[in-house]
Design a protein around this motif. Sequence first.
Motif, mmCIF file in Angstrom:
data_model
loop_
_atom_site.group_PDB
_atom_site.id
_atom_site.type_symbol
_atom_site.label_atom_id
_atom_site.label_comp_id
_atom_site.label_asym_id
_atom_site.label_seq_id
_atom_site.Cartn_x
_atom_site.Cartn_y
_atom_site.Cartn_z
ATOM 1 N N ALA A 68 116.016 -31.773 0.775
ATOM 2 C CA ALA A 68 117.370 -31.243 0.671
ATOM 3 C C ALA A 68 117.801 -31.097 -0.785
ATOM 4 O O ALA A 68 118.360 -30.070 -1.188
ATOM 5 C CB ALA A 68 118.350 -32.146 1.421
ATOM 6 N N ILE A 69 117.554 -32.116 -1.583
ATOM 7 C CA ILE A 69 117.944 -32.077 -2.997
ATOM 8 C C ILE A 69 117.211 -30.950 -3.720
ATOM 9 O O ILE A 69 117.808 -30.162 -4.465
ATOM 10 C CB ILE A 69 117.658 -33.429 -3.674
ATOM 11 N N THR A 70 115.901 -30.868 -3.488
ATOM 12 C CA THR A 70 115.095 -29.829 -4.142
ATOM 13 C C THR A 70 115.537 -28.441 -3.713
ATOM 14 O O THR A 70 115.662 -27.527 -4.533
ATOM 15 C CB THR A 70 113.608 -30.019 -3.814
ATOM 16 N N ALA A 71 115.788 -28.253 -2.418
ATOM 17 C CA ALA A 71 116.189 -26.942 -1.906
ATOM 18 C C ALA A 71 117.547 -26.528 -2.452
ATOM 19 O O ALA A 71 117.758 -25.358 -2.795
ATOM 20 C CB ALA A 71 116.212 -26.963 -0.381
ATOM 21 N N TYR A 72 118.482 -27.464 -2.540
ATOM 22 C CA TYR A 72 119.817 -27.156 -3.058
ATOM 23 C C TYR A 72 119.723 -26.664 -4.503
ATOM 24 O O TYR A 72 120.323 -25.639 -4.864
ATOM 25 C CB TYR A 72 120.700 -28.395 -2.982
ATOM 26 N N LEU A 73 118.964 -27.382 -5.316
ATOM 27 C CA LEU A 73 118.789 -26.978 -6.714
ATOM 28 C C LEU A 73 118.067 -25.641 -6.800
ATOM 29 O O LEU A 73 118.390 -24.796 -7.646
ATOM 30 C CB LEU A 73 118.015 -28.052 -7.476
ATOM 31 N N CYS A 74 117.100 -25.430 -5.921
ATOM 32 C CA CYS A 74 116.345 -24.180 -5.907
ATOM 33 C C CYS A 74 117.259 -22.999 -5.600
ATOM 34 O O CYS A 74 117.207 -21.961 -6.280
ATOM 35 C CB CYS A 74 115.219 -24.273 -4.888
ATOM 36 N N ILE A 75 118.107 -23.120 -4.591
ATOM 37 C CA ILE A 75 119.037 -22.047 -4.245
ATOM 38 C C ILE A 75 119.939 -21.730 -5.435
ATOM 39 O O ILE A 75 120.134 -20.567 -5.807
ATOM 40 C CB ILE A 75 119.893 -22.436 -3.023
ATOM 41 N N TYR B 52 96.571 -33.777 7.668
ATOM 42 C CA TYR B 52 97.786 -33.010 8.006
ATOM 43 C C TYR B 52 98.932 -33.973 8.282
ATOM 44 O O TYR B 52 98.781 -34.950 9.022
ATOM 45 C CB TYR B 52 97.520 -32.118 9.215
ATOM 46 N N GLN B 53 100.070 -33.690 7.693
ATOM 47 C CA GLN B 53 101.216 -34.603 7.740
ATOM 48 C C GLN B 53 101.850 -34.719 9.116
ATOM 49 O O GLN B 53 102.609 -35.654 9.366
ATOM 50 C CB GLN B 53 102.276 -34.162 6.726
ATOM 51 N N GLY B 54 101.563 -33.779 9.995
ATOM 52 C CA GLY B 54 102.082 -33.850 11.358
ATOM 53 C C GLY B 54 103.339 -33.026 11.557
ATOM 54 O O GLY B 54 104.127 -32.797 10.632
ATOM 55 N N LEU B 55 103.523 -32.591 12.775
ATOM 56 C CA LEU B 55 104.650 -31.737 13.123
ATOM 57 C C LEU B 55 105.978 -32.454 12.904
ATOM 58 O O LEU B 55 106.953 -31.849 12.445
ATOM 59 C CB LEU B 55 104.526 -31.300 14.590
ATOM 60 N N ALA B 56 106.031 -33.736 13.221
ATOM 61 C CA ALA B 56 107.289 -34.477 13.101
ATOM 62 C C ALA B 56 107.779 -34.501 11.653
ATOM 63 O O ALA B 56 108.970 -34.338 11.381
ATOM 64 C CB ALA B 56 107.102 -35.908 13.621
ATOM 65 N N PHE B 57 106.860 -34.689 10.702
ATOM 66 C CA PHE B 57 107.260 -34.710 9.297
ATOM 67 C C PHE B 57 107.701 -33.322 8.846
ATOM 68 O O PHE B 57 108.651 -33.186 8.064
ATOM 69 C CB PHE B 57 106.107 -35.214 8.424
ATOM 70 N N ASP B 58 107.030 -32.278 9.332
ATOM 71 C CA ASP B 58 107.453 -30.912 9.025
ATOM 72 C C ASP B 58 108.883 -30.668 9.501
ATOM 73 O O ASP B 58 109.680 -30.014 8.814
ATOM 74 C CB ASP B 58 106.514 -29.896 9.691
ATOM 75 N N VAL B 59 109.214 -31.171 10.681
ATOM 76 C CA VAL B 59 110.575 -31.028 11.203
ATOM 77 C C VAL B 59 111.575 -31.709 10.277
ATOM 78 O O VAL B 59 112.640 -31.155 9.961
ATOM 79 C CB VAL B 59 110.675 -31.616 12.627
ATOM 80 N N ALA B 60 111.230 -32.902 9.813
ATOM 81 C CA ALA B 60 112.122 -33.638 8.907
ATOM 82 C C ALA B 60 112.367 -32.855 7.622
ATOM 83 O O ALA B 60 113.496 -32.789 7.121
ATOM 84 C CB ALA B 60 111.522 -35.013 8.582
ATOM 85 N N LEU B 61 111.314 -32.237 7.095
ATOM 86 C CA LEU B 61 111.467 -31.445 5.873
ATOM 87 C C LEU B 61 112.374 -30.245 6.118
ATOM 88 O O LEU B 61 113.188 -29.882 5.260
ATOM 89 C CB LEU B 61 110.098 -30.973 5.374
ATOM 90 N N HIS B 62 112.240 -29.611 7.279
ATOM 91 C CA HIS B 62 113.088 -28.463 7.589
ATOM 92 C C HIS B 62 114.541 -28.887 7.811
ATOM 93 O O HIS B 62 115.464 -28.124 7.491
ATOM 94 C CB HIS B 62 112.554 -27.723 8.818
ATOM 95 N N VAL B 63 114.747 -30.075 8.327
ATOM 96 C CA VAL B 63 116.115 -30.592 8.445
ATOM 97 C C VAL B 63 116.735 -30.724 7.058
ATOM 98 O O VAL B 63 117.910 -30.400 6.846
ATOM 99 C CB VAL B 63 116.123 -31.956 9.176
ATOM 100 N N GLY B 64 115.933 -31.167 6.098
ATOM 101 C CA GLY B 64 116.425 -31.287 4.729
ATOM 102 C C GLY B 64 116.827 -29.955 4.138
ATOM 103 O O GLY B 64 117.905 -29.821 3.534
ATOM 104 N N THR B 65 115.983 -28.937 4.304
ATOM 105 C CA THR B 65 116.314 -27.622 3.752
ATOM 106 C C THR B 65 117.497 -26.989 4.487
ATOM 107 O O THR B 65 118.302 -26.285 3.873
ATOM 108 C CB THR B 65 115.103 -26.676 3.800
ATOM 109 N N LEU B 66 117.619 -27.277 5.782
ATOM 110 C CA LEU B 66 118.777 -26.784 6.536
ATOM 111 C C LEU B 66 120.061 -27.403 5.984
ATOM 112 O O LEU B 66 121.057 -26.695 5.764
ATOM 113 C CB LEU B 66 118.624 -27.125 8.015
ATOM 114 N N ALA B 67 120.024 -28.699 5.741
ATOM 115 C CA ALA B 67 121.200 -29.370 5.174
ATOM 116 C C ALA B 67 121.567 -28.772 3.822
ATOM 117 O O ALA B 67 122.751 -28.569 3.514
ATOM 118 C CB ALA B 67 120.929 -30.871 5.038
ATOM 119 N N ALA B 68 120.553 -28.454 3.014
ATOM 120 C CA ALA B 68 120.808 -27.914 1.680
ATOM 121 C C ALA B 68 121.528 -26.576 1.743
ATOM 122 O O ALA B 68 122.526 -26.359 1.031
ATOM 123 C CB ALA B 68 119.489 -27.761 0.919
ATOM 124 N N VAL B 69 121.049 -25.660 2.575
ATOM 125 C CA VAL B 69 121.651 -24.321 2.622
ATOM 126 C C VAL B 69 123.041 -24.365 3.254
ATOM 127 O O VAL B 69 123.948 -23.633 2.836
ATOM 128 C CB VAL B 69 120.723 -23.328 3.361
#
Length: 265
Positions: free
Chosen positions: A227-234, A38-55
Amino acid sequence: MPLLHIVVLAIVQGLTEFLPISSDAHLVLMPELLGWHYQGLAFDVALHVGTLAAVVIYFRHELVSMAREWTRSLVGRGMTPDARLAWAVLLGTIPVGLAGLLLKDLVEHQLRTPVVIGFASVGFGLLLWWADATGKRVRDEHGLTWKDVLIIGCAQAVALIPGTSRSGITMTAGRMLGLKRAAAARYSFLLSIPVIVLAGSLEIIDLVRQRVPPQWGEFLLGAVLSAITAYLCIHFFLRYIQHASMLVFVVYRVLLGAFLLYWFL
Protein backbone atom coordinates in the motif's frame (compact mmCIF):
# COMPACT_ATOMS: atom_id res chain seq x y z
CA MET A 1 8.05 -17.02 4.02
CA PRO A 2 11.41 -15.28 4.56
CA LEU A 3 11.19 -11.60 5.44
CA LEU A 4 13.27 -10.63 2.40
CA HIS A 5 10.78 -12.32 0.08
CA ILE A 6 7.84 -10.50 1.70
CA VAL A 7 9.52 -7.10 1.42
CA VAL A 8 10.72 -7.55 -2.17
CA LEU A 9 7.42 -8.93 -3.47
CA ALA A 10 5.37 -6.25 -1.71
CA ILE A 11 7.51 -3.43 -3.11
CA VAL A 12 7.46 -4.97 -6.59
CA GLN A 13 3.66 -5.27 -6.47
CA GLY A 14 3.26 -1.72 -5.22
CA LEU A 15 5.46 -0.34 -7.99
CA THR A 16 4.17 -2.41 -10.88
CA GLU A 17 0.40 -2.39 -10.21
CA PHE A 18 0.01 1.15 -11.51
CA LEU A 19 3.04 1.59 -13.74
CA PRO A 20 2.45 0.38 -17.32
CA ILE A 21 4.76 -2.64 -16.93
CA SER A 22 2.46 -5.45 -15.63
CA SER A 23 2.34 -6.43 -11.96
CA ASP A 24 1.13 -9.98 -12.65
CA ALA A 25 4.12 -10.56 -14.89
CA HIS A 26 6.53 -9.50 -12.18
CA LEU A 27 4.84 -11.60 -9.49
CA VAL A 28 5.09 -14.61 -11.80
CA LEU A 29 8.69 -13.91 -12.82
CA MET A 30 10.26 -12.97 -9.49
CA PRO A 31 10.13 -16.49 -7.99
CA GLU A 32 11.03 -17.99 -11.38
CA LEU A 33 14.13 -15.86 -11.91
CA LEU A 34 15.32 -15.78 -8.28
CA GLY A 35 14.71 -19.47 -7.58
CA TRP A 36 12.17 -18.75 -4.83
CA HIS A 37 9.15 -20.90 -4.07
CA TYR A 38 5.91 -19.40 -5.40
CA GLN A 39 4.53 -17.16 -2.67
CA GLY A 40 1.01 -18.57 -3.00
CA LEU A 41 -2.35 -17.19 -4.00
CA ALA A 42 -3.19 -16.01 -0.49
CA PHE A 43 -0.14 -13.73 -0.34
CA ASP A 44 -0.94 -12.36 -3.81
CA VAL A 45 -4.41 -11.46 -2.53
CA ALA A 46 -2.88 -9.63 0.43
CA LEU A 47 -0.64 -7.61 -1.89
CA HIS A 48 -3.63 -6.66 -4.05
CA VAL A 49 -5.53 -5.57 -0.95
CA GLY A 50 -2.63 -3.22 -0.24
CA THR A 51 -2.67 -1.68 -3.71
CA LEU A 52 -6.46 -1.37 -3.55
CA ALA A 53 -6.17 0.53 -0.28
CA ALA A 54 -3.55 2.82 -1.83
CA VAL A 55 -5.63 3.85 -4.85
CA VAL A 56 -8.78 4.32 -2.76
CA ILE A 57 -6.96 6.53 -0.25
CA TYR A 58 -5.21 8.52 -2.98
CA PHE A 59 -8.45 9.26 -4.87
CA ARG A 60 -10.66 9.40 -1.76
CA HIS A 61 -12.01 12.90 -2.44
CA GLU A 62 -12.79 12.12 -6.08
CA LEU A 63 -14.43 8.83 -5.11
CA VAL A 64 -16.67 10.48 -2.52
CA SER A 65 -17.81 13.06 -5.08
CA MET A 66 -18.30 10.40 -7.76
CA ALA A 67 -20.34 8.20 -5.40
CA ARG A 68 -22.51 11.15 -4.34
CA GLU A 69 -23.17 12.32 -7.90
CA TRP A 70 -23.73 8.76 -9.15
CA THR A 71 -26.37 8.22 -6.45
CA ARG A 72 -28.07 11.45 -7.43
CA SER A 73 -28.10 10.37 -11.08
CA LEU A 74 -30.02 7.24 -10.09
CA VAL A 75 -32.89 9.32 -8.70
CA GLY A 76 -33.07 11.63 -11.70
CA ARG A 77 -31.08 14.60 -10.47
CA GLY A 78 -29.00 14.98 -13.62
CA MET A 79 -25.75 13.66 -15.03
CA THR A 80 -22.88 15.77 -13.71
CA PRO A 81 -19.26 15.22 -14.84
CA ASP A 82 -18.51 13.19 -11.70
CA ALA A 83 -21.64 11.08 -12.20
CA ARG A 84 -20.60 10.39 -15.80
CA LEU A 85 -17.12 9.42 -14.62
CA ALA A 86 -18.57 7.05 -12.02
CA TRP A 87 -20.73 5.41 -14.69
CA ALA A 88 -17.67 5.26 -16.98
CA VAL A 89 -15.74 3.35 -14.32
CA LEU A 90 -18.57 0.91 -13.66
CA LEU A 91 -19.44 0.28 -17.32
CA GLY A 92 -15.77 0.11 -18.31
CA THR A 93 -15.34 -2.81 -15.91
CA ILE A 94 -17.96 -5.04 -17.54
CA PRO A 95 -15.81 -6.38 -20.44
CA VAL A 96 -12.95 -7.52 -18.22
CA GLY A 97 -15.40 -8.99 -15.70
CA LEU A 98 -17.07 -11.11 -18.37
CA ALA A 99 -13.76 -12.10 -19.97
CA GLY A 100 -12.31 -13.01 -16.59
CA LEU A 101 -15.18 -15.37 -15.81
CA LEU A 102 -15.02 -17.02 -19.23
CA LEU A 103 -11.22 -17.28 -19.57
CA LYS A 104 -10.07 -17.70 -15.96
CA ASP A 105 -8.74 -21.25 -16.36
CA LEU A 106 -7.04 -20.49 -19.69
CA VAL A 107 -5.28 -17.44 -18.27
CA GLU A 108 -4.17 -19.08 -15.03
CA HIS A 109 -3.04 -22.44 -16.39
CA GLN A 110 -1.90 -21.91 -19.99
CA LEU A 111 -0.93 -18.29 -20.51
CA ARG A 112 1.10 -17.62 -17.35
CA THR A 113 4.42 -18.51 -18.94
CA PRO A 114 7.62 -16.44 -19.37
CA VAL A 115 7.38 -16.72 -23.18
CA VAL A 116 3.83 -15.32 -23.30
CA ILE A 117 4.86 -12.58 -20.89
CA GLY A 118 7.87 -11.78 -23.07
CA PHE A 119 5.88 -11.41 -26.28
CA ALA A 120 3.14 -9.40 -24.54
CA SER A 121 5.65 -7.13 -22.84
CA VAL A 122 7.36 -6.23 -26.12
CA GLY A 123 4.26 -6.05 -28.33
CA PHE A 124 2.04 -4.02 -26.04
CA GLY A 125 5.01 -1.92 -24.95
CA LEU A 126 5.60 -0.82 -28.53
CA LEU A 127 1.87 -0.14 -28.92
CA LEU A 128 2.05 2.10 -25.83
CA TRP A 129 4.96 4.00 -27.37
CA TRP A 130 3.02 4.57 -30.61
CA ALA A 131 -0.16 5.68 -28.85
CA ASP A 132 1.70 8.01 -26.51
CA ALA A 133 3.76 9.55 -29.33
CA THR A 134 0.77 10.19 -31.59
CA GLY A 135 -1.94 10.99 -29.02
CA LYS A 136 -3.67 14.36 -29.47
CA ARG A 137 -3.61 15.21 -25.72
CA VAL A 138 -6.77 17.30 -25.79
CA ARG A 139 -9.29 15.72 -23.38
CA ASP A 140 -9.53 14.75 -19.73
CA GLU A 141 -11.31 11.79 -18.17
CA HIS A 142 -14.57 13.75 -17.70
CA GLY A 143 -14.88 14.09 -21.48
CA LEU A 144 -15.08 10.35 -22.17
CA THR A 145 -17.93 9.26 -24.41
CA TRP A 146 -19.71 5.94 -23.98
CA LYS A 147 -17.89 4.69 -27.09
CA ASP A 148 -14.57 5.62 -25.46
CA VAL A 149 -15.58 3.74 -22.32
CA LEU A 150 -16.43 0.63 -24.34
CA ILE A 151 -13.11 0.72 -26.22
CA ILE A 152 -11.03 1.24 -23.07
CA GLY A 153 -13.07 -1.41 -21.25
CA CYS A 154 -12.41 -3.95 -24.01
CA ALA A 155 -8.74 -3.02 -23.99
CA GLN A 156 -8.69 -3.71 -20.27
CA ALA A 157 -10.01 -7.21 -20.94
CA VAL A 158 -6.96 -7.86 -23.14
CA ALA A 159 -4.83 -7.34 -20.02
CA LEU A 160 -5.87 -10.82 -18.87
CA ILE A 161 -2.96 -11.93 -21.04
CA PRO A 162 -0.01 -11.92 -18.62
CA GLY A 163 2.59 -9.31 -19.47
CA THR A 164 0.10 -6.96 -21.15
CA SER A 165 -0.30 -4.66 -18.11
CA ARG A 166 -3.80 -3.55 -17.18
CA SER A 167 -2.68 0.01 -16.55
CA GLY A 168 -0.52 -0.02 -19.68
CA ILE A 169 -3.23 -1.16 -22.08
CA THR A 170 -5.89 1.17 -20.65
CA MET A 171 -3.50 4.12 -20.85
CA THR A 172 -2.65 3.06 -24.41
CA ALA A 173 -6.33 3.05 -25.37
CA GLY A 174 -6.90 6.35 -23.61
CA ARG A 175 -4.01 8.00 -25.44
CA MET A 176 -5.24 6.63 -28.79
CA LEU A 177 -8.62 8.25 -28.05
CA GLY A 178 -7.05 11.65 -27.38
CA LEU A 179 -6.80 11.73 -23.59
CA LYS A 180 -4.01 13.68 -21.98
CA ARG A 181 -1.39 11.48 -20.31
CA ALA A 182 -2.46 12.32 -16.77
CA ALA A 183 -6.14 11.91 -17.68
CA ALA A 184 -5.52 8.49 -19.21
CA ALA A 185 -3.60 7.48 -16.09
CA ARG A 186 -6.24 8.77 -13.67
CA TYR A 187 -9.03 6.92 -15.49
CA SER A 188 -6.87 3.79 -15.59
CA PHE A 189 -6.29 4.02 -11.83
CA LEU A 190 -9.98 4.53 -11.10
CA LEU A 191 -10.80 1.55 -13.34
CA SER A 192 -8.42 -0.56 -11.25
CA ILE A 193 -10.63 -0.29 -8.16
CA PRO A 194 -13.56 -2.51 -9.25
CA VAL A 195 -11.17 -4.80 -11.15
CA ILE A 196 -9.04 -5.45 -8.06
CA VAL A 197 -12.19 -5.98 -5.99
CA LEU A 198 -13.61 -8.48 -8.51
CA ALA A 199 -10.32 -10.35 -9.00
CA GLY A 200 -9.65 -10.42 -5.27
CA SER A 201 -13.12 -11.76 -4.57
CA LEU A 202 -12.62 -14.65 -7.01
CA GLU A 203 -9.23 -15.43 -5.48
CA ILE A 204 -10.69 -15.37 -1.96
CA ILE A 205 -13.38 -17.85 -3.06
CA ASP A 206 -10.61 -20.13 -4.36
CA LEU A 207 -8.75 -19.82 -1.06
CA VAL A 208 -11.85 -20.69 0.94
CA ARG A 209 -12.36 -23.78 -1.20
CA GLN A 210 -8.73 -24.80 -0.75
CA ARG A 211 -8.92 -24.15 3.01
CA VAL A 212 -5.51 -22.49 2.97
CA PRO A 213 -4.40 -21.66 6.55
CA PRO A 214 -3.87 -17.87 6.80
CA GLN A 215 -0.48 -16.46 7.75
CA TRP A 216 -1.83 -13.19 9.12
CA GLY A 217 1.52 -11.64 10.00
CA GLU A 218 2.92 -12.15 6.50
CA PHE A 219 -0.30 -10.95 4.88
CA LEU A 220 -0.47 -7.79 6.98
CA LEU A 221 3.16 -6.85 6.40
CA GLY A 222 2.87 -7.49 2.67
CA ALA A 223 -0.35 -5.48 2.39
CA VAL A 224 1.05 -2.50 4.32
CA LEU A 225 4.29 -2.36 2.34
CA SER A 226 2.42 -2.79 -0.92
CA ALA A 227 0.00 0.00 0.00
CA ILE A 228 2.74 2.47 0.93
CA THR A 229 4.74 1.71 -2.22
CA ALA A 230 1.67 1.93 -4.47
CA TYR A 231 0.55 5.24 -2.96
CA LEU A 232 3.96 6.81 -3.56
CA CYS A 233 4.06 5.29 -7.05
CA ILE A 234 0.71 6.83 -8.02
CA HIS A 235 1.74 10.23 -6.67
CA PHE A 236 5.10 10.44 -8.42
CA PHE A 237 3.93 8.78 -11.64
CA LEU A 238 1.16 11.34 -12.10
CA ARG A 239 3.67 14.14 -11.52
CA TYR A 240 6.20 12.56 -13.87
CA ILE A 241 3.90 12.19 -16.86
CA GLN A 242 2.86 15.83 -16.66
CA HIS A 243 6.18 16.67 -18.29
CA ALA A 244 7.56 13.42 -19.75
CA SER A 245 6.56 10.68 -22.16
CA MET A 246 6.04 6.97 -21.53
CA LEU A 247 9.28 6.13 -23.35
CA VAL A 248 11.20 4.99 -20.26
CA PHE A 249 8.51 2.38 -19.51
CA VAL A 250 8.45 1.25 -23.14
CA VAL A 251 12.23 0.72 -23.09
CA TYR A 252 11.96 -1.24 -19.85
CA ARG A 253 9.21 -3.45 -21.28
CA VAL A 254 11.09 -4.16 -24.50
CA LEU A 255 14.30 -5.03 -22.63
CA LEU A 256 12.42 -7.24 -20.16
CA GLY A 257 10.53 -9.00 -22.95
CA ALA A 258 13.68 -9.49 -25.03
CA PHE A 259 15.46 -11.01 -22.03
CA LEU A 260 12.60 -13.41 -21.33
CA LEU A 261 12.39 -14.53 -24.93
CA TYR A 262 16.16 -15.03 -25.09
CA TRP A 263 16.26 -16.93 -21.79
CA PHE A 264 13.20 -19.14 -22.15
CA LEU A 265 12.84 -19.79 -25.88
